[in-house]
Scaffold this active site. Structure first.
Site, PDB file in Angstrom:
ATOM      1  N   MET A 112       3.481  -8.421   6.153  1.00  0.00           N
ATOM      2  CA  MET A 112       2.854  -7.234   5.585  1.00  0.00           C
ATOM      3  C   MET A 112       3.259  -7.031   4.138  1.00  0.00           C
ATOM      4  SD  MET A 112       2.832  -6.825   8.951  1.00  0.00           S
ATOM      5  CE  MET A 112       1.625  -6.300  10.163  1.00  0.00           C
ATOM      6  N   PRO A 113       2.771  -7.839   3.257  1.00  0.00           N
ATOM      7  CA  PRO A 113       3.147  -7.581   1.864  1.00  0.00           C
ATOM      8  C   PRO A 113       2.039  -6.821   1.114  1.00  0.00           C
ATOM      9  CG  PRO A 113       3.096  -9.956   2.407  1.00  0.00           C
ATOM     10  CD  PRO A 113       2.300  -9.214   3.437  1.00  0.00           C
ATOM     11  N   TYR A 114       2.486  -6.017   0.178  1.00  0.00           N
ATOM     12  CA  TYR A 114       1.592  -5.301  -0.744  1.00  0.00           C
ATOM     13  C   TYR A 114       2.163  -5.509  -2.135  1.00  0.00           C
ATOM     14  CZ  TYR A 114      -0.660  -1.351  -3.113  1.00  0.00           C
ATOM     15  OH  TYR A 114      -1.373  -0.566  -3.986  1.00  0.00           O
TER      16      TYR A 114
ATOM     17  N   HIS B  75      -2.195  -7.685   0.511  1.00  0.00           N
ATOM     18  CA  HIS B  75      -3.062  -6.959  -0.422  1.00  0.00           C
ATOM     19  C   HIS B  75      -2.423  -7.003  -1.814  1.00  0.00           C
ATOM     20  CE1 HIS B  75      -5.647  -4.891   2.666  1.00  0.00           C
ATOM     21  NE2 HIS B  75      -4.626  -5.276   3.418  1.00  0.00           N
TER      22      HIS B  75
ATOM     23  N   ASP C  66       6.123  -5.155  -2.203  1.00  0.00           N
ATOM     24  CA  ASP C  66       6.623  -4.478  -0.992  1.00  0.00           C
ATOM     25  C   ASP C  66       6.434  -5.432   0.174  1.00  0.00           C
ATOM     26  OD1 ASP C  66       7.039  -2.226  -2.491  1.00  0.00           O
ATOM     27  OD2 ASP C  66       5.380  -1.076  -1.652  1.00  0.00           O
TER      28      ASP C  66
END
Lengths: 72, 72, 72, 72, 72, 72
Positions: D1-3, D41, F7
């Site tokens: 889950m990277p942003y 994302h 993140d």
């Protein structure tokens, strides 16, 4: 002291929808965390479709291919 | 290595005011933390009044009601 | 309605220094933008040295090489 | 889950450059962290030159003085 | 493609409260913007009381004075 | 003047992986945008699994169910 930032693609979000997001998030924070709404700030940032990438592609390209983010 | 982000409602902030914020924050960081100004970046982001919510209401609505953010 | 986020490497910032940053930024915003301090929130986030990169290198590596961020 | 959020000064970044950044960052994350690209994302935000401060000065002022950010 | 970041002071937020925030924000986004929940990410960040400033004071100091953020 | 924030969920990212991310992103920015690496900062923030929500669920819950973010 909560601060909530909502990043969303710029695809015709209306003023009324923004108001619903702001009211809804603030109510949720108040209800779940028992926070004073006067200490809760919500900021919405609309991102151009060329500027948001998903799975390595610009969302503008995905939309041109007919791929949407709508609930199915 | 400091990075400072200032989110503020878009209500006529002038170029001169932005320069004062940038210089002031950089000086403060240099003075308090003894950081090289060449490693300090400051970014100001102005947010539309429809996009900032306070106490569950859009700031644009608050302003229409005559409620300001001015120091009293 | 300002919200200020300060990202800084975690290198022994004291509680007193944090208080000076918070008071200094809030005073600056109040003075330059005439904002009510009760609408101004400041958040400091300390970042581990392994997690901050500058010029392509981890700051932890730069510090091991004797390279600091101090004002010269 | 990277942003991943990329803040960059608004100085003529083209659609093609943005696509290269999005594809490049997503590939890097997939390769280094073994993450599903469909969970990655990337958001690019261009910042006006009056709104970015470096070493206590607005980038717009630095550019007027002929100081660029180009690789040397 | 929404990404929501919730900054909140670290004052005993439980795992259950976090789950309520995540579910609640995702439902709200889905309902108001008709977005696929699989494209909606929510990140909660708890901030130490020394690191959050309000009205020029550290929240840790405000709490020592008996000033809370609770709804009244 | 680019600033990049990554993140990612806290799931055993090693120091070496972080260095690869920092070097890779900086190289990409330098190559695509022709930016001086000394003006490029990259910050990695690891988020606890209880604090990241995807599709309305905490990632910690998804992991307990055996759902990973790995590339397939």
């Amino acid at each position: 002291m909560p601060y909530i930032k909502i990043d969303v693609t710029r695809e015709g979000v209306t003023r009324e929808q923004k108001q619903k997001l702001i009211a809804g998030v603030t109510d949720l924070i108040t209800e779940v965390l028992d926070k004073d709404p006067k200490l809760t700030h919500v900021v919405i940032q609309e991102i151009e479709l060329d500027d948001w990438g998903y799975a390595g592609e610009q969302v503008s390209v995905l939309r041109e291919k007919g791929i949407t983010a709508k609930k199915q």
